[in-house]
Enzyme design. Structure first.
Site, PDB file in Angstrom:
ATOM      1  N   GLU A 247       0.756  -1.194   0.144  1.00 51.63           N
ATOM      2  CA  GLU A 247      -0.214  -0.007  -0.196  1.00 51.63           C
ATOM      3  C   GLU A 247       0.689   1.523   0.235  1.00 51.63           C
ATOM      4  O   GLU A 247       0.990   2.233   0.784  1.00 51.63           O
ATOM      5  CB  GLU A 247      -1.206  -0.311   0.368  1.00 51.63           C
ATOM      6  CG  GLU A 247      -1.872  -1.229   1.217  1.00 51.63           C
ATOM      7  CD  GLU A 247      -2.459  -1.255   2.365  1.00 51.63           C
ATOM      8  OE1 GLU A 247      -2.866  -0.857   3.434  1.00 51.63           O
ATOM      9  OE2 GLU A 247      -3.632  -1.936   2.428  1.00 51.63           O
TER      10      GLU A 247
ATOM     11  N   GLU B  90      -5.915 -10.996  -0.958  1.00 52.10           N
ATOM     12  CA  GLU B  90      -7.524 -10.477   0.200  1.00 52.10           C
ATOM     13  C   GLU B  90      -8.454 -10.954  -0.813  1.00 52.10           C
ATOM     14  O   GLU B  90      -8.829 -10.523   0.202  1.00 52.10           O
ATOM     15  CB  GLU B  90      -6.509  -9.193   0.556  1.00 52.10           C
ATOM     16  CG  GLU B  90      -5.303  -9.401   1.031  1.00 52.10           C
ATOM     17  CD  GLU B  90      -4.638  -8.393   1.577  1.00 52.10           C
ATOM     18  OE1 GLU B  90      -5.977  -6.893   1.749  1.00 52.10           O
ATOM     19  OE2 GLU B  90      -3.760  -8.316   1.650  1.00 52.10           O
TER      20      GLU B  90
HETATM   21  C1  XIL Z   1      -6.308  -6.415   8.094  1.00 56.39           C
HETATM   22  C2  XIL Z   1      -6.507  -7.642   9.135  1.00 56.39           C
HETATM   23  O1  XIL Z   1      -7.279  -8.501   8.340  1.00 56.39           O
HETATM   24  C3  XIL Z   1      -7.400  -6.734  10.104  1.00 56.39           C
HETATM   25  O2  XIL Z   1      -7.472  -8.410  11.386  1.00 56.39           O
HETATM   26  C4  XIL Z   1      -6.912  -6.060  10.927  1.00 56.39           C
HETATM   27  O3  XIL Z   1      -7.382  -5.278  12.048  1.00 56.39           O
HETATM   28  C5  XIL Z   1      -6.742  -5.038   9.899  1.00 56.39           C
HETATM   29  O4  XIL Z   1      -5.929  -5.423   9.330  1.00 56.39           O
HETATM   30  N1  XIL Z   1      -4.788  -4.513   3.477  1.00 56.39           N
HETATM   31  C6  XIL Z   1      -3.420  -5.106   3.823  1.00 56.39           C
HETATM   32  C7  XIL Z   1      -4.615  -6.432   5.330  1.00 56.39           C
HETATM   33  O5  XIL Z   1      -3.354  -5.858   4.141  1.00 56.39           O
HETATM   34  O6  XIL Z   1      -3.271  -6.845   6.172  1.00 56.39           O
HETATM   35  C8  XIL Z   1      -5.532  -6.127   6.298  1.00 56.39           C
HETATM   36  O7  XIL Z   1      -6.275  -6.931   7.512  1.00 56.39           O
HETATM   37  C9  XIL Z   1      -6.804  -5.869   5.298  1.00 56.39           C
HETATM   38  C10 XIL Z   1      -6.506  -4.909   4.131  1.00 56.39           C
END
Ligand code: XIL
Length: 369
Positions: free
Chosen positions: A153, A258
């Site tokens: 990101e 994701e």
């Molecule tokens: C999220 C997790 O799923 C949560 O449990 C945590 O509180 C916050 O992060 N992008 C990413 C992930 O790269 O690491 C994030 O995961 C979601 C968005």
């Protein structure tokens, strides 16, 4: 008294038994084994196999894993001179024991940083942090972790670079340095740039420029991770397809890292996955606290089918599809961007049962046979 034809009895029994065992054998990872890896994100309890039902589902359905949180810097590197590898050791051991592809998430990210990292204000200290952090973690799991999200990101939605603590202290060179440090620590591991919304045109252009810059400066980058925190109506299949084509034209692998699909209303039409965005909830924002209406369940199944149809079309360019969580009850989307809602974003429901979305993903493979 009528007699049962013994021949018919045997044939029918055999047929029923083979149908059931066939059904039990089917799994996402097996159905897609010649196409790409099918992964999931594990929370701490799942890494420690605390729930037997969840554990057997994970082993049956998935052949790739990502740690949902425990490898983020606040957990793994809580103090300047202190690393905590207790859970990440268990995570890697879990993947090895089950012969899974093990992904590392994530090395350089502005969110979920340890408080001491947020305070780093000068370039010398930040340079030293990056070198120590990346080298220590990547070397520790050299040859055991299969791919890393080196940077997560780094971009704004308009494609410009995010004003993160890394950019502020080091300028854009930090991106190239991060990839070089990771490659030095483990020359064979696959290195990814990972982000959300990078299937959208402006941000995609920014990501492409960034990947080209890393390559031109001699950095090793093997893939792009499109997070895929998506909605029922967007992004369009066309934009996702353009993204697959444009990224793979750079000579790198494309992964969807994701994947989940929210079915709930989002405040202000929010897109993306900025974990720092939080909003107040109300009943209107949580319309299905008990059950997902059939009409939406069907829409979700159709959406997953069209997405996976596209993935199959471009399977030669795609390395891995990872769902962000194992089942609905555990999804981060129950608490983001509004706390305490009931969301239904994954192929398995809160009781770990297959949803129509699961069947629709499997059906695509049956059609191919
Ligand atoms: C999220 C997790 O799923 C949560 O449990 C945590 O509180 C916050 O992060 N992008 C990413 C992930 O790269 O690491 C994030 O995961 C979601 C968005």
């Amino acid at each position: 008294m009528k007699f049962i034809n013994p021949y018919l009895f045997i044939v029918t029994t055999f047929f029923l038994v083979s149908c059931t065992s066939q059904k039990e054998k089917l799994s996402l990872k097996d159905a897609y084994k010649n196409d790409f890896l099918i992964g999931t994100a594990l929370n701490a309890g799942q890494i420690e196999a605390k729930n037997a039902k969840e554990d057997s589902l994970i082993k049956k359905e998935f052949n790739a894993i990502t740690a949902e949180n425990i490898m983020k810097s606040m957990y793994v590197h809580p103090q300047k001179d202190q690393y905590d590898f207790a859970l990440s050791d268990k995570y890697v051991a879990y993947g090895e024991k089950n012969k899974m592809f093990i992904h590392g998430h994530t090395l350089i990210w502005h969110s979920q940083l340890a408080p001491w990292m947020e305070k780093i204000a000068d370039s010398t200290e930040m340079k030293a942090f990056m070198k120590d952090h990346i080298t220590t973690i990547v070397s520790k799991y050299k040859g055991r972790i299969n791919s890393w999200d080196v940077v997560n990101e780094a971009l704004n939605d308009d494609g410009t670079l995010r004003q993160s603590v890394f950019l502020k202290t080091l300028g854009e060179k930090y991106l190239i340095d991060a990839f070089k440090l990771a490659a030095k620590a483990d020359p064979k591991v696959d290195l990814y740039y990972n982000d959300y919304n990078i299937e959208e045109p402006a941000k995609r252009a920014g990501a492409i420029a960034l990947i080209k810059k890393i390559k031109a400066a001699g950095g090793k980058i093997d893939g792009v991770g499109i997070q895929g925190h998506w909605r029922l109506e967007s992004p369009s299949i066309e934009e996702i397809e353009k993204s697959i084509l444009e990224y793979s034209a750079l000579g790198i692998k494309v992964a969807f890292t994701e994947l989940d699909i929210t079915v709930l209303p989002n405040p202000w039409d929010l897109k993306g996955a900025d974990v720092n965005q939080k909003f107040e909830g109300n009943a209107k924002m949580n319309p299905y606290p008990e059950k997902l209406p059939d009409s939406i369940q069907t829409k979700l199944a159709e959406r997953y089918a069209s997405i996976f149809k596209l993935f199959l079309k471009h399977k030669d360019k795609i390395s891995r599809i990872t769902f962000w969580g194992v089942y609905d009850g555990q999804s981060w989307l129950n608490d983001w961007p509004i706390k305490g809602r009931t969301n239904y974003p994954l192929p398995f429901d809160k009781d770990l049962k297959h949803k129509p979305a699961y069947e629709s993903i499997l059906k695509l493979k049956k059609k191919e046979e």
